[in-house]
Design a protein around this motif. Structure first.
Motif, short mmCIF file in Angstrom:
data_model
loop_
_atom_site.label_atom_id
_atom_site.label_comp_id
_atom_site.label_asym_id
_atom_site.label_seq_id
_atom_site.Cartn_x
_atom_site.Cartn_y
_atom_site.Cartn_z
N ALA A 83 0.83 -1.20 0.00
CA ALA A 83 0.00 0.00 0.00
C ALA A 83 0.87 1.26 0.00
O ALA A 83 0.56 2.24 -0.70
CB ALA A 83 -0.93 -0.01 1.21
N ALA A 86 2.37 1.77 -3.37
CA ALA A 86 1.37 2.32 -4.29
C ALA A 86 1.35 3.85 -4.24
O ALA A 86 1.17 4.52 -5.27
CB ALA A 86 -0.01 1.76 -3.97
N GLU A 87 1.56 4.40 -3.05
CA GLU A 87 1.59 5.86 -2.92
C GLU A 87 2.75 6.45 -3.72
O GLU A 87 2.62 7.52 -4.32
CB GLU A 87 1.73 6.24 -1.44
N TYR A 116 -1.92 -6.43 -6.79
CA TYR A 116 -2.58 -5.83 -5.62
C TYR A 116 -2.09 -4.40 -5.41
O TYR A 116 -2.88 -3.50 -5.08
CB TYR A 116 -2.32 -6.67 -4.37
N GLN A 119 -3.89 -2.28 -7.77
CA GLN A 119 -5.25 -2.00 -7.33
C GLN A 119 -5.28 -0.84 -6.35
O GLN A 119 -6.19 0.01 -6.39
CB GLN A 119 -5.86 -3.25 -6.71
N TYR A 120 -4.29 -0.79 -5.48
CA TYR A 120 -4.20 0.34 -4.55
C TYR A 120 -3.88 1.63 -5.31
O TYR A 120 -4.39 2.70 -4.97
CB TYR A 120 -3.15 0.08 -3.48
N THR A 123 -7.05 2.88 -6.67
CA THR A 123 -7.88 3.45 -5.61
C THR A 123 -7.38 4.83 -5.20
O THR A 123 -8.17 5.80 -5.12
CB THR A 123 -7.87 2.52 -4.38
N TYR A 124 -6.09 4.95 -4.94
CA TYR A 124 -5.52 6.21 -4.45
C TYR A 124 -5.51 7.30 -5.53
O TYR A 124 -5.77 8.47 -5.25
CB TYR A 124 -4.09 6.00 -3.96
N ASP A 148 -10.58 -2.06 1.50
CA ASP A 148 -10.33 -0.65 1.17
C ASP A 148 -9.93 -0.41 -0.27
O ASP A 148 -9.47 0.68 -0.62
CB ASP A 148 -9.25 -0.08 2.11
N ILE A 149 -10.12 -1.41 -1.15
CA ILE A 149 -9.81 -1.23 -2.57
C ILE A 149 -11.07 -0.90 -3.35
O ILE A 149 -12.11 -1.56 -3.19
CB ILE A 149 -9.14 -2.48 -3.16
#
Length: 219
Positions: A83, A86-87, A116, A119-120, A123-124, A148-149
């Motif tokens: 996660a 991903a940021e 995965y 996917q984050y 989302t973000y 949370d996705i």
């Protein structure tokens, strides 16, 4: 001191397809962020998976490059938090967007754990114009364990019929609260189980390239 600086600049242009010293000259250039699987993260590239064989990371990257995509990818450090990583990718994408790259010219492709992370990113980032390909990275149990996705963007999912670690992600698509402009799924029948995504195979790479080029019908 000049040589190291020039080398750094050259590597920056090769890796990121952009220079931090100005706007990109070609806003039609297509970019691919490739996020590899967990085995590559935890092991050296030359290590062999006992069931699936060698992960053909470099061959996959070179296949995309051969079709004139600018590929942004790196071998993640061991125990990287997905996660949080991903940021980092979201920041890189926003950097390209600020440089003038069109969002539909940016595609995030992830296999297994990398899927995965992708996917984050979806989302973000929450940008419905950016392309995403999620490969072998959804299980029904994810609906309870990873709540949370939310998919957002032009979404292609690819999974292998014999792979218990990746199935149809329709459930996630139906419950996602963000905008999805295009959505397609491909079910492969290679009989390679999860090992299908270790291979630089056109079975899944070819549809990725079509998606990254805006061919959302995959014809």
């Amino acid at each position: 001191m000049k040589k190291p600086f020039h080398l750094f600049l050259l590597l920056s242009i090769i890796l990121f397809g952009i220079s931090s010293f100005g706007q990109t000259k070609n806003t039609e250039q297509a970019y691919i962020f490739f996020l590899h699987n967990g085995f590559v993260q935890q092991h050296d590239l030359n290590e062999i998976h006992p069931e699936y064989g060698r992960a053909e990371y470099n061959e996959i990257i070179n296949s995309f490059k051969a079709d004139n995509f600018v590929v942004i990818s790196e071998k993640r450090k061991k125990n990287t938090n997905g996660a949080r990583y991903a940021e980092k990718v979201v920041k890189q994408i926003n950097g390209l967007l600020k440089k003038g790259v069109k969002p539909n010219k940016i595609t995030v492709i992830g296999t297994s754990m990398g899927g995965y992370i992708a996917q984050y990113v979806s989302t973000y980032l929450a940008n419905p114009e950016v392309n995403f390909v999620f490969i072998g990275c959804f299980r029904d149990i994810d609906m309870e364990e990873i709540k949370d996705i939310n998919f957002c963007g032009n979404i292609l999912t690819i999974y292998e019929k014999s792979d218990v670690l990746g199935v149809s992600a329709i459930k996630r698509k139906e419950t996602s609260k963000l905008k999805i402009n295009h959505f397609k799924e491909i079910e492969l029948h290679t009989n390679l189980k999860h090992g299908f995504l270790y291979k630089a195979s056109d079975e899944w790479i070819a549809p990725c390239k079509k998606w990254a080029n805006g061919n959302y019908e995959l014809k």
